[in-house]
Write a protein that holds these residues in place. Structure first.
Motif, PDB file in Angstrom:
ATOM      1  N   ALA A 122     -12.797  19.304  12.185  1.00  0.00           N
ATOM      2  CA  ALA A 122     -11.817  19.649  11.151  1.00  0.00           C
ATOM      3  C   ALA A 122     -10.399  19.518  11.694  1.00  0.00           C
ATOM      4  CB  ALA A 122     -12.063  21.071  10.656  1.00  0.00           C
ATOM      5  N   ILE A 123     -10.200  20.031  12.903  1.00  0.00           N
ATOM      6  CA  ILE A 123      -8.851  19.956  13.478  1.00  0.00           C
ATOM      7  C   ILE A 123      -8.475  18.514  13.762  1.00  0.00           C
ATOM      8  CG2 ILE A 123      -7.509  20.478  15.547  1.00  0.00           C
ATOM      9  CD1 ILE A 123      -8.923  23.201  15.574  1.00  0.00           C
ATOM     10  N   ALA A 124      -9.421  17.754  14.324  1.00  0.00           N
ATOM     11  CA  ALA A 124      -9.130  16.355  14.627  1.00  0.00           C
ATOM     12  C   ALA A 124      -8.766  15.608  13.354  1.00  0.00           C
ATOM     13  CB  ALA A 124     -10.334  15.715  15.306  1.00  0.00           C
ATOM     14  N   LEU A 125      -9.519  15.893  12.291  1.00  0.00           N
ATOM     15  CA  LEU A 125      -9.284  15.205  11.020  1.00  0.00           C
ATOM     16  C   LEU A 125      -7.886  15.497  10.504  1.00  0.00           C
ATOM     17  CD1 LEU A 125     -11.394  13.499   9.527  1.00  0.00           C
ATOM     18  CD2 LEU A 125     -11.572  15.371   7.876  1.00  0.00           C
ATOM     19  N   SER A 126      -7.516  16.782  10.499  1.00  0.00           N
ATOM     20  CA  SER A 126      -6.197  17.088   9.946  1.00  0.00           C
ATOM     21  C   SER A 126      -5.087  16.551  10.836  1.00  0.00           C
ATOM     22  CB  SER A 126      -6.036  18.589   9.709  1.00  0.00           C
ATOM     23  OG  SER A 126      -6.757  19.317  10.642  1.00  0.00           O
ATOM     24  N   LEU A 127      -5.314  16.566  12.168  1.00  0.00           N
ATOM     25  CA  LEU A 127      -4.285  16.012  13.054  1.00  0.00           C
ATOM     26  C   LEU A 127      -4.136  14.503  12.844  1.00  0.00           C
ATOM     27  CD1 LEU A 127      -4.603  17.883  16.453  1.00  0.00           C
ATOM     28  CD2 LEU A 127      -2.829  18.046  14.724  1.00  0.00           C
ATOM     29  N   THR A 128      -5.284  13.815  12.632  1.00  0.00           N
ATOM     30  CA  THR A 128      -5.202  12.372  12.393  1.00  0.00           C
ATOM     31  C   THR A 128      -4.398  12.088  11.138  1.00  0.00           C
ATOM     32  OG1 THR A 128      -7.508  12.510  13.026  1.00  0.00           O
ATOM     33  CG2 THR A 128      -6.637  10.325  12.582  1.00  0.00           C
ATOM     34  N   MET A 129      -4.687  12.871  10.070  1.00  0.00           N
ATOM     35  CA  MET A 129      -3.969  12.675   8.812  1.00  0.00           C
ATOM     36  C   MET A 129      -2.472  12.870   9.026  1.00  0.00           C
ATOM     37  SD  MET A 129      -5.884  11.813   6.428  1.00  0.00           S
ATOM     38  CE  MET A 129      -7.581  11.418   6.547  1.00  0.00           C
ATOM     39  N   LEU A 130      -2.139  13.941   9.738  1.00  0.00           N
ATOM     40  CA  LEU A 130      -0.727  14.239   9.995  1.00  0.00           C
ATOM     41  C   LEU A 130      -0.104  13.101  10.798  1.00  0.00           C
ATOM     42  CD1 LEU A 130       1.547  16.373   9.838  1.00  0.00           C
ATOM     43  CD2 LEU A 130       0.839  17.125  12.097  1.00  0.00           C
ATOM     44  N   ALA A 131      -0.822  12.654  11.827  1.00  0.00           N
ATOM     45  CA  ALA A 131      -0.282  11.590  12.664  1.00  0.00           C
ATOM     46  C   ALA A 131      -0.085  10.329  11.840  1.00  0.00           C
ATOM     47  CB  ALA A 131      -1.221  11.325  13.835  1.00  0.00           C
ATOM     48  N   LEU A 132      -1.085   9.998  11.015  1.00  0.00           N
ATOM     49  CA  LEU A 132      -0.995   8.808  10.156  1.00  0.00           C
ATOM     50  C   LEU A 132       0.243   8.887   9.277  1.00  0.00           C
ATOM     51  CD1 LEU A 132      -4.496   7.886   8.746  1.00  0.00           C
ATOM     52  CD2 LEU A 132      -2.807   6.390   9.806  1.00  0.00           C
ATOM     53  N   MET A 133       0.429  10.056   8.647  1.00  0.00           N
ATOM     54  CA  MET A 133       1.555  10.241   7.738  1.00  0.00           C
ATOM     55  C   MET A 133       2.871  10.079   8.486  1.00  0.00           C
ATOM     56  SD  MET A 133       2.438  13.583   5.476  1.00  0.00           S
ATOM     57  CE  MET A 133       3.615  14.295   6.588  1.00  0.00           C
ATOM     58  N   LEU A 134       2.973  10.770   9.632  1.00  0.00           N
ATOM     59  CA  LEU A 134       4.225  10.706  10.385  1.00  0.00           C
ATOM     60  C   LEU A 134       4.495   9.296  10.884  1.00  0.00           C
ATOM     61  CD1 LEU A 134       4.199  14.050  12.374  1.00  0.00           C
ATOM     62  CD2 LEU A 134       5.532  13.436  10.374  1.00  0.00           C
ATOM     63  N   VAL A 135       3.427   8.637  11.361  1.00  0.00           N
ATOM     64  CA  VAL A 135       3.636   7.285  11.892  1.00  0.00           C
ATOM     65  C   VAL A 135       4.143   6.362  10.793  1.00  0.00           C
ATOM     66  CG1 VAL A 135       2.432   5.254  12.746  1.00  0.00           C
ATOM     67  CG2 VAL A 135       2.068   7.448  13.841  1.00  0.00           C
ATOM     68  N   THR A 136       3.498   6.406   9.606  1.00  0.00           N
ATOM     69  CA  THR A 136       3.960   5.520   8.530  1.00  0.00           C
ATOM     70  C   THR A 136       5.397   5.843   8.133  1.00  0.00           C
ATOM     71  OG1 THR A 136       2.343   6.822   7.346  1.00  0.00           O
ATOM     72  CG2 THR A 136       2.223   4.464   7.029  1.00  0.00           C
ATOM     73  N   ILE A 137       5.684   7.126   8.000  1.00  0.00           N
ATOM     74  CA  ILE A 137       7.023   7.501   7.551  1.00  0.00           C
ATOM     75  C   ILE A 137       8.072   7.052   8.562  1.00  0.00           C
ATOM     76  CG2 ILE A 137       8.555   9.459   7.160  1.00  0.00           C
ATOM     77  CD1 ILE A 137       6.184  10.861   5.870  1.00  0.00           C
ATOM     78  N   PHE A 138       7.800   7.318   9.845  1.00  0.00           N
ATOM     79  CA  PHE A 138       8.802   6.946  10.853  1.00  0.00           C
ATOM     80  C   PHE A 138       8.881   5.439  11.021  1.00  0.00           C
ATOM     81  CE2 PHE A 138       8.798  11.395  11.753  1.00  0.00           C
ATOM     82  CZ  PHE A 138      10.087  11.626  12.211  1.00  0.00           C
ATOM     83  N   ARG A 139       7.733   4.759  10.896  1.00  0.00           N
ATOM     84  CA  ARG A 139       7.755   3.305  11.032  1.00  0.00           C
ATOM     85  C   ARG A 139       8.620   2.689   9.927  1.00  0.00           C
ATOM     86  NH1 ARG A 139       2.451   0.886   9.350  1.00  0.00           N
ATOM     87  NH2 ARG A 139       3.555   1.120   7.399  1.00  0.00           N
ATOM     88  N   ASP A 140       8.420   3.178   8.670  1.00  0.00           N
ATOM     89  CA  ASP A 140       9.138   2.584   7.548  1.00  0.00           C
ATOM     90  C   ASP A 140      10.534   3.161   7.361  1.00  0.00           C
ATOM     91  OD1 ASP A 140       6.866   1.216   7.166  1.00  0.00           O
ATOM     92  OD2 ASP A 140       6.138   2.403   5.475  1.00  0.00           O
ATOM     93  N   GLY A 141      10.781   4.320   7.949  1.00  0.00           N
ATOM     94  CA  GLY A 141      12.008   5.016   7.581  1.00  0.00           C
ATOM     95  C   GLY A 141      13.122   5.022   8.598  1.00  0.00           C
ATOM     96  N   THR A 142      12.784   4.926   9.897  1.00  0.00           N
ATOM     97  CA  THR A 142      13.862   5.057  10.898  1.00  0.00           C
ATOM     98  C   THR A 142      14.926   3.988  10.720  1.00  0.00           C
ATOM     99  OG1 THR A 142      12.119   4.235  12.306  1.00  0.00           O
ATOM    100  CG2 THR A 142      13.060   6.335  12.906  1.00  0.00           C
ATOM    101  N   SER A 143      14.519   2.808  10.195  1.00  0.00           N
ATOM    102  CA  SER A 143      15.492   1.729  10.077  1.00  0.00           C
ATOM    103  C   SER A 143      16.614   2.074   9.099  1.00  0.00           C
ATOM    104  CB  SER A 143      14.792   0.452   9.634  1.00  0.00           C
ATOM    105  OG  SER A 143      14.103   0.676   8.449  1.00  0.00           O
ATOM    106  N   SER A 144      16.390   3.052   8.210  1.00  0.00           N
ATOM    107  CA  SER A 144      17.448   3.367   7.250  1.00  0.00           C
ATOM    108  C   SER A 144      18.629   4.067   7.911  1.00  0.00           C
ATOM    109  CB  SER A 144      16.900   4.213   6.105  1.00  0.00           C
ATOM    110  OG  SER A 144      16.304   5.369   6.616  1.00  0.00           O
ATOM    111  N   PHE A 145      18.454   4.507   9.152  1.00  0.00           N
ATOM    112  CA  PHE A 145      19.586   5.127   9.840  1.00  0.00           C
ATOM    113  C   PHE A 145      20.494   4.081  10.478  1.00  0.00           C
ATOM    114  CE2 PHE A 145      16.165   8.385  10.135  1.00  0.00           C
ATOM    115  CZ  PHE A 145      16.726   9.245   9.224  1.00  0.00           C
ATOM    116  N   PHE A 146      20.077   2.813  10.385  1.00  0.00           N
ATOM    117  CA  PHE A 146      20.919   1.733  10.903  1.00  0.00           C
ATOM    118  C   PHE A 146      21.259   0.791   9.754  1.00  0.00           C
ATOM    119  CE2 PHE A 146      18.315   3.388  14.244  1.00  0.00           C
ATOM    120  CZ  PHE A 146      19.245   3.619  15.249  1.00  0.00           C
ATOM    121  N   GLN A 147      22.382   0.143   9.848  1.00  0.00           N
ATOM    122  CA  GLN A 147      22.842  -0.630   8.709  1.00  0.00           C
ATOM    123  C   GLN A 147      23.604  -1.859   9.166  1.00  0.00           C
ATOM    124  OE1 GLN A 147      22.192   0.631   5.539  1.00  0.00           O
ATOM    125  NE2 GLN A 147      22.666  -1.453   4.959  1.00  0.00           N
ATOM    126  N   ALA A 148      23.325  -2.983   8.483  1.00  0.00           N
ATOM    127  CA  ALA A 148      24.051  -4.216   8.804  1.00  0.00           C
ATOM    128  C   ALA A 148      25.442  -4.177   8.182  1.00  0.00           C
ATOM    129  CB  ALA A 148      23.276  -5.415   8.271  1.00  0.00           C
TER     130      ALA A 148
END
Lengths: 351, 451
Positions: B43-69
């Motif tokens: 149960a703990i592994a499952l919820s941690l994986t979900m959290l990690a998945l969510m954070l990874v996607t969000i940070f992968r897609d989102g960090t670039s918005s703090f930089f601008q051309a």
């Protein structure tokens, strides 16, 4: 207990200031989510070029927006309702009972509705009959109505690719669905001869009611999962299409134009949807977009008249303006609308 | 003792087996425990994986918005275009719209490209101008109108590059996708490459993401969280000011003073019920009471805060009551015993001891309120708001949005560049929530007392 005193006095100041702050100084716009992007483009440019604050623009749907417009007159009610379909008689009656006597109707242009599939997939050339044949619950076959059994597009029309049918269509709460129903499904129903068969079985007191019942039967779509209602926005449709590359989705023209690298558009009756073909009326699936203005608020809310004049001006809504660039099909009769807005002509009764 | 040892009862008969030898029953019990531990781990592994998945996607897609051309080049603010009459009269200069300023910016870019002898690759001036954000003209106009002395001079402009160019630098737009994209062509991207080599185009930290207001669909590069951050801040201030006194006062009364009868029981049950009411219901209430009856301004943070306060109050009351109840009765007895009045007991002894619990509960309640968007939908805060709300107290009545609302509106926009923006906004919101939760933990640690 200084914290209590502090918060108590803050609440008191707040209460007092609400009484002082009487005149609202920004325009409130609500309504259709299809018109929303156009309205935000105009609102932004309006804020940049005029000394008035930018209007506050909300989405939420055409019907809900018109109801809000008709809630009454006064500072706490909205000034403008965007709408992707024409105001209805019941809306106007609601307006009248709530004291909203005069409403101005402003047509801003036309919006195309397109069928699109994954950019790497097969090409589609539809007719309304194909869509009806693929998605309707009952279709005409050898002069009789039978349950729709088509599994692939090629089953419906041999010239279409042999790809499983899966259509992502707007849910019933969308204004787009109405256009889809009337311009595609009903047209297809008529063209395939199914409408006549429905008419033969329809029940009703007179011909008019029979026709109404038959048309309602036309709009019944199959429920075996080949036609999927999307209640969210076009972004949801795009995400579903991304997950299942075989699907065909229904989009607004402007959405398609912003995502041409992911979507491939289908022709209807051999016509490619584009601002030119929609303006000329060749592309069949299009609709006018409106906004409705509460006339009693003109002169009360600062900048309201300037905003609506700016919206329909050539530099915004004209064929070379930013709205056309975003996907709005410019209204050939824009000059007439401009004159009506300048004269503040309220709309007459609906026929 | 002697009797007992003389006549050992049946209970003291030594076990048939040593506990070191496992019986079948023991085996079953041990197996059950091992299984239970495994379930827990899964149960703990499952919820941690979900959290990690969510954070990874969000940070992968989102960090670039703090930089601008950005494009940086000299722009000549020609008097002929910007102040045709030459009298620096603000009202007459205001007649020049952003279209005029856009032309000035485009002309400046063309001149600079020519000066640096950068090959245009067959692009027309109009297509070159498309590399500049549509937002730039508006910013320049505001700048010139604020300081007419700039006219006639040449300034070093630093303007946003168009959203697709920004996407190209971030890898979202590629030469492949540009071929199919109706908003950008591969030739324009090649030109962007050459401009980058010449130092005209570069990418940098994007402060505007935190200060700019929302922008329309045509200029995702200019969209920022300014209004949403201010709105969320105003909401939090107002909710804290309205909820804490009311919530704490109500809990103290209910816990320490109220007689135990059916009425207080009923109130108690209903407070718990209110905490479970879906938040949209409070939105409906807010619309019908605060806007329609009291006539408070739509889309304002005041109405939003009232609605969120209603929603947060039960949570705060429940948390406060629990922490007041956790103060041992001996403290109260001692205070009463040395002659303190009931009120003195509560305010001098019980409340200070309960404070860490109250603070934690309140901060967690506020954090839950910060993440709400559904109740704001009906009171008009889910909207396009282009002007920053002014300074409080009047600012509380100005239209504003909130962070979760901004995330929602960006997700529904058609331009893919907004996906990056909404992920960036999620990161900001998460940072806010983590900070608040950390604060709650730290406060509890600092003030906590054990008995």
């Amino acid at each position: 207990m200084s914290f209590f005193k502090l918060s108590a006095s803050t609440v008191a100041i707040l209460a007092a200031s609400t009484v002082i702050a009487s005149a609202r100084d920004q325009i409130q716009v609500t309504g259709s989510s299809t018109v929303l992007p156009y309205a935000t483009i105009v609102a932004e440019a309006f804020g940049e070029n005029f000394d008035f604050p930018s209007p506050v623009v909300e989405g939420g749907g055409s019907g809900a927006g018109r109801k809000k417009l008709c809630e009454g007159v006064g500072e706490t009610t909205v000034d403008i309702a965007n709408s992707s379909s024409r105001i209805s008689k019941s809306d106007l009656e609601l307006c009248a009972t709530n004291g909203v006597a005069e409403v101005m109707e402003v047509r801003i242009g036309y919006d195309g509705i397109v069928f699109a599939s994954d950019v790497a997939g097969a090409d589609f050339a539809f007719t309304p009959s194909d869509i009806y044949g693929a998605l309707a619950a009952k279709v005409a076959k050898d002069g009789a109505l039978v349950d729709n059994a088509a599994a692939t597009w090629a089953d419906v029309n041999a010239s279409l690719p042999a790809q499983d049918i899966l259509a992502l269509i707007p849910g019933t709460k969308h204004g787009t669905r109405e256009v889809f129903d009337v311009k595609v499904i009903e047209a297809g129903c008529k063209a395939t001869g199914a409408l006549d068969l429905f008419l033969a079985t329809a029940e009703g007191a007179d011909d008019k009611e029979k026709e109404k019942a038959a048309k309602a039967m036309c709009l019944e779509l199959r429920t075996d999962g080949k036609s999927v209602d999307i209640d969210g926005d076009y972004t949801e449709t795009l995400a579903r299409l991304d997950a299942d590359k075989k699907a065909v989705g229904v989009f607004g023209l402007s959405f398609y134009q912003n995502n041409t690298d992911k979507l491939k558009v289908a022709t209807i009756d051999g016509i490619v949807p584009a601002t030119e073909t929609i303006a000329s009326g060749d592309y069949p699936v299009s609709r006018p977009l409106y906004f409705y203005v509460k006339k009693a608020h003109i002169g009360v809310i600062p900048g309201l008249k300037e905003y609506i004049e700016f919206f329909v001006s050539d530099e915004m809504a004209g064929p070379d303006g930013p709205l056309a660039e975003y996907g709005l099909v410019s209204d050939p009769e824009l000059a007439k609308t401009q004159a009506e807005v300048a004269a503040e002509t309220p709309m007459g009764p609906l026929e | 003792m002697t009797d007992l040892s003389a006549q050992p009862g049946p209970a003291l008969v030594s076990p048939a087996q040593s506990i070191y030898v496992t019986s079948p029953a023991m085996k079953r019990r041990n197996a059950a425990e091992t299984r239970f531990r495994a379930y827990g781990l899964v149960a703990i592994a499952l919820s941690l994986t979900m959290l990690a998945l969510m954070l990874v996607t969000i940070f992968r897609d989102g960090t670039s918005s703090f930089f601008q051309a950005r494009l940086g080049y000299p722009v000549e603010l020609s008097e002929k275009v910007l102040d045709p009459k030459g009298n620096r009269n603000r009202d007459e200069m205001a007649k020049v719209t952003t279209v005029g300023y856009g032309k000035v910016l485009a002309a400046g870019l063309m001149a600079e490209l020519e000066r640096q002898k950068i090959d245009l690759g067959g692009l027309k001036p109009k297509e070159v101008a498309e590399l500049i954000s549509k937002d730039a003209a508006g910013s320049l106009r505001a700048m010139v109108l604020a300081d007419p002395a700039l006219i006639g001079s040449t300034i070093d402009a630093s303007v946003f590059a168009a959203g697709r160019i920004d996407g190209y630098l971030k890898g979202r737009v590629t030469l492949e996708s540009a071929k199919l994209d109706s908003n950008i062509s591969p030739e324009q991207l090649h030109l962007a490459d050459r401009m980058r080599a010449a130092g005209l185009l570069g990418s940098g930290w994007n402060w505007e993401f935190f200060t700019n207001p929302d922008a329309s669909d045509q200029r995702p590069e200019a969209a920022g969280l300014g209004v949403a951050l201010l709105g969320s801040l105003y909401l939090m201030i107002l909710v804290a000011v309205m909820c804490v006194p009311v919530g704490v006062a109500a809990s103290i009364y209910l816990e320490e003073f109220a007689p135990k009868n059916t009425l207080t029981d009923a109130i108690e049950v209903n407070v718990s019920n209110l905490a479970a009411v879906p938040s949209i219901v409070y939105g409906i209430l807010g619309l019908s009471i605060f806007i329609n009856v009291l006539g408070l301004p739509q889309s304002s943070s005041l109405v939003g805060a009232l609605v969120i306060s209603l929603m947060t109050l039960p949570t705060i009351i429940i948390a406060t009551r629990a922490s007041i109840r956790a103060v041992p009765p001996s403290i109260r007895d001692a205070a009463l015993g040395v002659g303190a009045s009931k009120m003195q007991t509560v305010f001098h002894h019980v409340l200070p001891l309960a404070m860490p619990g109250i603070l934690t509960g309140t901060i967690l309640g506020l954090a839950a309120g910060l993440g709400q968007s559904a109740p704001l939908l009906l009171i008009g805060m889910v909207a396009f708001v282009d002007n920053h709300p002014s300074v409080p107290v009047e600012g509380f009545l100005d239209p504003a949005t909130a962070l979760p609302v901004q995330i929602y509106t960006w997700v529904t926009r058609s331009d893919p560049a907004f996906v990056e923006r909404s992920n960036g906004a999620i990161i900001v919101l998460l940072a806010f929530l983590v900070t608040m939760n950390l604060l709650a933990i730290l406060l509890r640690r600092k003030f906590e007392r054990r008995w």
